[in-house]
Scaffold this active site. Structure first.
Site, PDB file in Angstrom:
ATOM      1  N   ARG A   1       0.683  -1.063  -0.170  1.00  0.00           N
ATOM      2  CA  ARG A   1      -0.276   0.085   0.174  1.00  0.00           C
ATOM      3  C   ARG A   1       1.093   1.613   0.060  1.00  0.00           C
ATOM      4  O   ARG A   1       1.985   1.597   0.755  1.00  0.00           O
ATOM      5  CB  ARG A   1      -1.175  -0.097   1.519  1.00  0.00           C
ATOM      6  CG  ARG A   1      -1.514  -1.206   1.274  1.00  0.00           C
ATOM      7  CD  ARG A   1      -2.667  -0.901   0.548  1.00  0.00           C
ATOM      8  NE  ARG A   1      -3.664  -2.380   0.488  1.00  0.00           N
ATOM      9  CZ  ARG A   1      -4.675  -2.524   1.325  1.00  0.00           C
ATOM     10  NH1 ARG A   1      -5.134  -2.008   1.725  1.00  0.00           N
ATOM     11  NH2 ARG A   1      -5.485  -3.631   0.756  1.00  0.00           N
TER      12      ARG A   1
ATOM     13  N   GLU B   1       0.273   4.102   0.667  1.00  0.00           N
ATOM     14  CA  GLU B   1      -0.447   5.644   1.799  1.00  0.00           C
ATOM     15  C   GLU B   1       1.243   5.706   2.520  1.00  0.00           C
ATOM     16  O   GLU B   1       1.698   5.355   2.827  1.00  0.00           O
ATOM     17  CB  GLU B   1      -1.224   4.863   2.564  1.00  0.00           C
ATOM     18  CG  GLU B   1      -2.532   4.071   1.122  1.00  0.00           C
ATOM     19  CD  GLU B   1      -3.484   3.400   2.789  1.00  0.00           C
ATOM     20  OE1 GLU B   1      -2.963   3.271   4.482  1.00  0.00           O
ATOM     21  OE2 GLU B   1      -4.852   2.211   2.421  1.00  0.00           O
TER      22      GLU B   1
ATOM     23  N   ARG C   1      -0.559   2.443  12.862  1.00  0.00           N
ATOM     24  CA  ARG C   1      -1.294   1.287  12.616  1.00  0.00           C
ATOM     25  C   ARG C   1      -1.340   0.644  10.607  1.00  0.00           C
ATOM     26  O   ARG C   1      -1.210  -0.419  10.721  1.00  0.00           O
ATOM     27  CB  ARG C   1      -3.041   0.684  13.344  1.00  0.00           C
ATOM     28  CG  ARG C   1      -3.777   2.176  12.687  1.00  0.00           C
ATOM     29  CD  ARG C   1      -4.860   1.971  12.576  1.00  0.00           C
ATOM     30  NE  ARG C   1      -5.557   2.497  11.980  1.00  0.00           N
ATOM     31  CZ  ARG C   1      -7.058   2.477  12.336  1.00  0.00           C
ATOM     32  NH1 ARG C   1      -8.004   1.661  12.990  1.00  0.00           N
ATOM     33  NH2 ARG C   1      -7.943   2.904  11.747  1.00  0.00           N
ATOM     34  N   HIS C   2      -0.530   1.532  10.817  1.00  0.00           N
ATOM     35  CA  HIS C   2      -0.041   1.648   8.809  1.00  0.00           C
ATOM     36  C   HIS C   2       1.197   0.986   7.947  1.00  0.00           C
ATOM     37  O   HIS C   2       1.936   2.220   8.986  1.00  0.00           O
ATOM     38  CB  HIS C   2      -0.988   2.633   8.425  1.00  0.00           C
ATOM     39  CG  HIS C   2      -2.236   2.978   8.277  1.00  0.00           C
ATOM     40  ND1 HIS C   2      -2.274   3.856   9.116  1.00  0.00           N
ATOM     41  CD2 HIS C   2      -3.286   2.159   7.773  1.00  0.00           C
ATOM     42  CE1 HIS C   2      -4.130   3.851   9.131  1.00  0.00           C
ATOM     43  NE2 HIS C   2      -4.315   2.904   8.100  1.00  0.00           N
TER      44      HIS C   2
ATOM     45  N   GLU D   1      -9.896  -1.363  13.629  1.00  0.00           N
ATOM     46  CA  GLU D   1     -10.656  -2.769  12.797  1.00  0.00           C
ATOM     47  C   GLU D   1      -9.205  -3.194  12.098  1.00  0.00           C
ATOM     48  O   GLU D   1      -7.572  -2.826  12.099  1.00  0.00           O
ATOM     49  CB  GLU D   1     -11.204  -1.996  11.650  1.00  0.00           C
ATOM     50  CG  GLU D   1     -11.117  -2.538  10.574  1.00  0.00           C
ATOM     51  CD  GLU D   1     -10.239  -2.284   9.298  1.00  0.00           C
ATOM     52  OE1 GLU D   1      -9.885  -3.611   8.246  1.00  0.00           O
ATOM     53  OE2 GLU D   1      -9.155  -1.594   8.470  1.00  0.00           O
TER      54      GLU D   1
ATOM     55  N   SER E   1     -11.394  -6.424   6.638  1.00  0.00           N
ATOM     56  CA  SER E   1     -13.063  -5.863   6.175  1.00  0.00           C
ATOM     57  C   SER E   1     -13.139  -7.484   5.140  1.00  0.00           C
ATOM     58  O   SER E   1     -12.299  -8.220   5.048  1.00  0.00           O
ATOM     59  CB  SER E   1     -12.202  -5.077   5.082  1.00  0.00           C
ATOM     60  OG  SER E   1     -11.469  -3.701   5.675  1.00  0.00           O
TER      61      SER E   1
ATOM     62  N   ARG F   1      -1.089  -6.815  11.850  1.00  0.00           N
ATOM     63  CA  ARG F   1      -2.426  -5.958  13.441  1.00  0.00           C
ATOM     64  C   ARG F   1      -2.943  -6.993  14.324  1.00  0.00           C
ATOM     65  O   ARG F   1      -3.558  -6.443  15.305  1.00  0.00           O
ATOM     66  CB  ARG F   1      -3.228  -5.546  12.523  1.00  0.00           C
ATOM     67  CG  ARG F   1      -4.396  -3.612  12.553  1.00  0.00           C
ATOM     68  CD  ARG F   1      -4.910  -3.177  11.856  1.00  0.00           C
ATOM     69  NE  ARG F   1      -4.461  -2.500  11.369  1.00  0.00           N
ATOM     70  CZ  ARG F   1      -5.166  -1.624  10.332  1.00  0.00           C
ATOM     71  NH1 ARG F   1      -6.070  -1.526   9.981  1.00  0.00           N
ATOM     72  NH2 ARG F   1      -3.756  -0.924   9.772  1.00  0.00           N
TER      73      ARG F   1
END
Length: 607
Positions: free
Chosen positions: A378, A380, A386-387, A530, A533, A581
Site C-alpha cells: 500500500r 499510502e 497502525r499503517h 479494525e 474487511s 495488526r
C-alpha cells in the site's frame, strides 16, 4: 656495560635454570606454585668473555645488565700504534665500522635467543576444554548426532546430575575471582546460569580467565552437569544451573554493541522509576537484529508464528486450499491512488494491493474455498501507529450458498479458535515475556462473536454525543469510541460490524438488496481498531464493470479479471486481515512496527 631488556615472565627462575641453580619449582608471594621450571639450556649464544649479570625489576620489563671483566677495547701496544700510523685514516674508519656492525649483530642474536627462551609460558594441560573454535572446524566437516544437544528451554530439575550440551549466546559474563565465573547462556529467549569453578583435571584458572574475557552476545557451546540450587535463580528463566566442564566460543561479538539487550528489554515503568536508558523506536529498528533478541521481541514473533499456523491449520480443516497469487499486476486491485507503480518491461504495472482479483479468479477456476498468506503493498502516506507500506495479508475467498453471513461464520470460528490457542500453555511464556515489558490485559471475547449492523454502531455513537456521518467511514477516534461502548455494553473487545455504506467499499463489493446506499460487507474490530474487511463480491460481469468505472478504475487494466466472470462465476465472498495488526492488538501493543520484523513505512526501507 651492556644492558638487554627482556619480558619479566619468570625472569629470575629462568636465569637460574640456565645457570644450573634453579629449583624444580618456585612459588609466588601467596605460596602458589608458578609451575615447573624450564629445561636447563647453556647460555651458548652469549660472548665467551666473563660477564656479570644483574636483574632489575621494572614496571613491564626486566633488564639484564652485562659487564665484561676485561676492557672491551684494550689500549693498543706501541708496535700496533706504529702500524696504525701507516694505515690511512679512511681504511681505519672502514674497518672500525665493519667490526662495530658485526659486534651489534652478534649482540642482537644473543639477545633474541635469550629473550625467546626466557619468555616461554607454561602450557595449560586442560587447554582442550576451552577456547575459540577455528573456522576450519565450522565448515560442515562432519555430521554429528543432534540428539546430543539439549535446548535451553528444556533444562529442568529432571535432568539433575546429567551431562548436557547446549549452544547459545553469552548474555552476561560475570567473573567472581581467578577461580570462578558465571555465564548466563541464552537461546531463543530462554536463559540458564552456567557456573565455572576451578577443579583439578577439569577446569583450570586459564579456562576461567578465558571465559571471563568473553564478549556479551558471543555464540558459545557449553558442556556440563545440571545441578539444582537451593534458592531461586532470579537472573535466568531456567531454575537449574550448569556446572561447566567445557566451553568453546564459536563466534565472538564486538566488545561494544549499538544497543544492549538489558537496555532494550526495559519497560516504561522501569525507565521512569529509575531514570534509566530508553532505547527509542528508530534506534531499535536501525539495530533490529539486536532488538529482536529481547524476551519481548522473541515473544512477539513466536506469537505471530502461532497466528499464521492456526490460520492455515483451521482453514485446511474447513476444506480450504492454499494458493499463491502474483504480486506484479497490470492494474490496481483495490482502486484509488495508494499503489506502487513501476515499469514492467516497457508496460505499466504495479505491486498488488491485495490478492483480491486473483483469489476471485481461483473461485472461477472451481477451487471453491481458497486462502493465501503473502505480502500486500500500500503506497499510502500514512504515518500512523497502525499503517505500513508492506504487510503480511491473511486472505480468504469462498463460495457462498445464499448469504454473506456464511463468510462471517468462518471469521467467527477462525478467530475464536485462534484466541483460544494463543491463550493455551504453549504461548504462555511468550505472552508473559511481552507483558513484562509491555503490560496488557488479556483480550475479552465471546464464545459467539457479537454482530452489530453499521447503523446500530452509528446510533450508539450518536447516543454518546458523537457527531458522525451515517454514510461515511469511521475514523480512528470513532472506532475507538465505539469499541469502548461495545465493551461496556456487551463485555467484548472483539466484534463484527456489518452492512457498511457502499460508497466507502471497494468496487467489487455487492450492494444491499434493499438499499443500494449500503453493501453486503463487514469489518471486524479488536480493542476498538479494525483488523478485517470482508464482503460478498459482485459476481455479475456487467455490474462489476459498472462499479469499476464508478470507482475511477481503467477497465482495460483489469480486463482479464472481468473476463473470468463472463465464463460463469458462482456467488462468493471473502475477507482479508493484516497479520501484524492482529498480533499488535491481541497483545495490546502501541505500534505496528513492533510486530513487523523489518517494517516498511513511508520513511523506512532498511534494514
Amino acid at each position: 656495560m651492556k644492558t638487554f631488556r627482556i619480558p619479566p615472565i619468570q625472569t629470575l627462575r629462568n636465569f637460574l635454570t640456565y645457570c644450573g641453580r634453579a629449583p624444580s619449582h618456585l612459588s609466588d608471594a601467596a605460596g602458589n606454585s608458578r609451575g615447573p621450571a624450564l629445561r636447563r639450556k647453556p647460555f651458548a649464544s652469549l660472548p665467551e668473555e666473563g660477564y656479570s649479570i644483574s636483574f632489575h625489576r621494572r614496571s613491564t620489563l626486566s633488564t639484564i645488565s652485562m659487564s665484561s671483566s676485561e676492557p672491551q677495547n684494550p689500549p693498543p701496544e706501541q708496535g700496533e700504534e706504529e702500524d696504525a700510523k701507516a694505515t690511512s685514516k679512511k681504511a681505519a674508519k672502514k674497518e672500525a665500522a665493519k667490526q662495530e656492525k658485526l659486534r651489534r649483530k652478534a649482540e642482537a642474536a644473543a639477545l633474541a635467543k635469550a629473550a625467546s627462551s626466557l619468555a616461554v609460558e607454561e602450557e595449560d594441560p586442560l587447554a582442550g576444554n576451552y577456547g575459540d573454535v577455528p573456522l576450519n572446524k565450522q565448515q560442515s566437516r562432519e555430521e554429528l548426532d543432534l540428539s546430543a544437544w539439549t535446548k535451553v528451554r528444556e533444562l529442568n530439575a529432571e535432568l539433575k546430575d546429567k551431562e548436557i550440551l547446549i549452544r547459545g549466546r553469552a548474555q552476561t559474563v560475570r567473573p567472581v575471582s581467578k577461580n570462578m565465573a558465571f555465564v548466563v547462556v541464552r537461546e531463543s529467549g530462554f536463559t540458564v546460569q552456567c557456573v565455572v569453578t576451578v577443579q583439578p583435571e577439569i577446569v583450570s584458572r586459564q579456562m576461567v580467565k578465558f571465559i571471563s574475557g568473553l564478549t556479551s552476545e558471543s555464540i558459545v557451546e557449553v558442556q556440563g552437569i545440571v545441578s539444582v540450587p537451593n534458592v531461586a535463580i532470579k537472573g535466568a528463566t531456567q531454575q537449574v544451573e550448569v556446572q561447566v566442564r567445557k566451553l568453546y566460543c564459536v563466534n565472538r561479538a564486538l566488545p561494544t554493541l549499538p544497543i544492549t539487550i538489558e537496555d532494550a528489554s526495559r519497560s516504561e515503568k522501569e525507565i521512569a522509576g529509575e531514570q534509566l536508558v530508553r532505547v527509542n523506536q528508530d534506534t531499535r529498528l536501525n539495530n533490529r537484529v539486536i532488538d529482536l533478541r529481547t524476551p519481548a521481541g522473541q515473544g512477539i514473533f513466536q506469537i505471530q508464528s502461532e497466528v499464521s499456523y492456526v490460520f492455515r491449520e483451521f482453514l485446511h480443516t474447513e476444506g480450504f486450499v492454499e494458493i499463491h497469487t502474483p504480486k506484479l499486476i497490470a492494474g490496481s486491485s483495490e482502486g484509488g491512488a495508494a499503489v506502487f507503480r513501476l515499469d514492467y518491461k516497457g508496460q505499466p504495472a504495479c505491486l498488488a494491493q491485495s490478492p483480491q482479483l486473483h483469489k476471485q479468479m481461483a473461485i472461477a477456476g472451481d477451487f471453491g474455498r481458497v486462502f493465501e498468506v503473502g505480502p500486500v503493498f500500500r503506497a499510502e502516506d500514512s504515518y500512523t501507529h497502525r499503517h505500513l507500506c508492506e504487510f503480511t495479508g491473511l486472505d480468504v475467498e469462498m463460495e457462498i450458498k445464499s448469504h454473506y453471513s456464511e463468510v462471517m461464520d468462518v471469521v467467527d470460528k477462525l478467530f475464536v479458535t485462534m484466541f483460544d490457542r494463543l491463550n493455551e500453555q504453549k504461548c504462555k511464556p511468550y505472552l508473559e515475556a511481552v507483558a513484562k515489558q509491555h503490560p496488557f490485559e488479556p483480550l475479552k471475547y465471546l464464545r459467539k462473536t457479537l454482530r452489530l449492523k453499521f447503523e446500530e454502531g452509528i446510533q450508539m455513537l450518536k447516543d454518546a454525543g458523537e457527531v458522525v456521518d451515517p454514510y461515511g467511514d469511521l475514523n480512528t477516534e470513532a472506532e475507538r469510541k465505539l469499541g469502548n461502548l461495545v465493551l461496556k455494553k456487551y463485555g467484548t473487545e472483539f466484534y463484527i460490524l456489518y452492512r457498511y455504506p457502499l460508497a466507502v467499499r471497494p468496487f467489487y463489493t455487492m450492494p444491499c438488496h434493499d438499499d443500494t446506499k449500503y453493501s453486503n460487507s463487514f469489518d471486524v474490530f479488536i480493542r476498538g481498531e479494525e483488523i478485517i474487511s470482508g464482503a460478498q463480491r459482485v459476481h455479475v460481469p456487467d455490474l462489476l464493470e459498472e462499479r469499476a468505472k464508478a470507482c475511477g478504475i481503467d477497465v482495460s487494466t483489469i480486463s482479464t479479471y472481468i473476463d473470468a466472470f463472463r465464463y460463469g462465476m458462482p456467488l462468493h465472498g471473502g475477507f482479508g486481515v493484516g497479520l501484524e495488526r492482529v498480533v499488535m492488538l491481541f497483545c495490546g501493543l502501541k505500534n505496528i512496527r513492533m510486530t513487523s520484523m523489518f517494517p516498511r513505512d513511508p520513511r523506512r526501507i532498511a534494514p
